[in-house]
Design an enzyme around this catalytic site. Structure first.
Site, mmCIF file in Angstrom:
data_model
loop_
_atom_site.group_PDB
_atom_site.id
_atom_site.type_symbol
_atom_site.label_atom_id
_atom_site.label_comp_id
_atom_site.label_asym_id
_atom_site.label_seq_id
_atom_site.Cartn_x
_atom_site.Cartn_y
_atom_site.Cartn_z
ATOM 1 N N ASP A 8 35.711 39.435 48.784
ATOM 2 C CA ASP A 8 35.551 39.434 47.331
ATOM 3 C C ASP A 8 34.307 40.237 46.985
ATOM 4 O OD1 ASP A 8 37.673 37.734 47.460
ATOM 5 O OD2 ASP A 8 36.693 36.055 46.439
ATOM 6 N N ASP A 130 46.705 31.733 39.304
ATOM 7 C CA ASP A 130 45.443 31.016 39.435
ATOM 8 C C ASP A 130 45.451 29.889 38.416
ATOM 9 O OD1 ASP A 130 44.673 33.069 41.228
ATOM 10 O OD2 ASP A 130 44.101 34.313 39.516
#
Length: 239
Positions: A8, A130
């Site tokens: 990330d 998500d």
């Protein structure tokens, strides 16, 4: 099952968030390319990358994208990329630079756009679902929607999406274990390939996900924190 070690990126750095909070960002590695090298040395077959600047702002940060492109060129390993991919131009740029799978999150809630992307790129398009308290969140997990995760999953499956990456935001970065109940419900709801993300701590979590028959597991903080050995996880995934 495929193990997806995660990189990330925020402003060019490798970071991890806690429950999706950008204020919690902590640097976990010096360099995305060196991190990818370590993953490859451990036997990784795929790398999961997220452009957190793009996810939040809708515009890919050049520092992050340069790292993505360098990794796709340097290593003979497929890369899936999410974060800030919200237009056909974004998809085209990622595809042209060797990204094997483009993950649509916020943009996927526009089902007409999603249908166009799937029509053009087929299985190279994945949808990231998500969820916060069961409801889909967008714009870097900041904005809540009224979409329940299983309803949204049915919608994207009807369009032809083959791969769903599911994250329980409340578990992400916590090392508290994945939300197996939500994953089971999702698996029972759609026939798409499902990748589990969020909260994975150790080899027991990998075993539980494998026993559910899921397609993959994304491992981030557990690798960086040393609670999961990537080589061991990959070995188990192949058994």
């Amino acid at each position: 099952m495929i193990i997806f070690p995660a990189i990330d990126m925020l402003d060019g750095n490798c970071v991890r968030l806690y429950k999706g909070e950008y204020s919690s960002a902590g640097k976990v590695a010096e360099d995305p390319i060196l991190t990818a090298q370590r993953f490859c040395d451990a036997g990784a077959e795929y790398i999961h990358m997220v452009d957190l600047d793009g996810a939040k702002n809708g515009e890919g940060a050049m520092k992050n994208r340069r790292a993505v492109y360098a990794i796709t060129e340097k290593f003979g390993i497929p890369v899936e990329l999410g974060g800030g991919i919200r237009t056909m131009k974004d998809i085209e740029e990622a595809n042209a630079c060797g990204v094997a799978r483009m993950i649509l999150g916020s943009a996927a809630t526009d089902l007409s756009f999603l249908a166009k992307a799937v029509d053009k790129y087929g299985d190279k398009i994945a949808v990231g679902i998500d969820a916060k308290n069961g409801y889909v969140a967008t714009a870097g997990w900041i904005e809540a929607t009224g979409l329940y995760y299983t309803d949204f999953a049915r919608d994207v499956e009807k369009i032809g999406v083959k791969t769903i990456i599911f994250t329980d935001i409340g578990r992400d970065g916590t090392l508290e274990g994945p939300n197996l109940d939500m994953l089971k419900t999702l698996s029972d709801t759609v026939s798409c390939d499902i990748t589990a993300s969020g909260g994975i701590k150790d080899i027991n979590d990998i075993r539980a996900i494998k026993d559910m028959g899921l397609y993959g597991a994304i491992c981030g903080k557990s690798i960086y924190a040393g609670t999961l050995d990537l080589s061991e996880a990959i070995k188990l995934s192949k058994e």
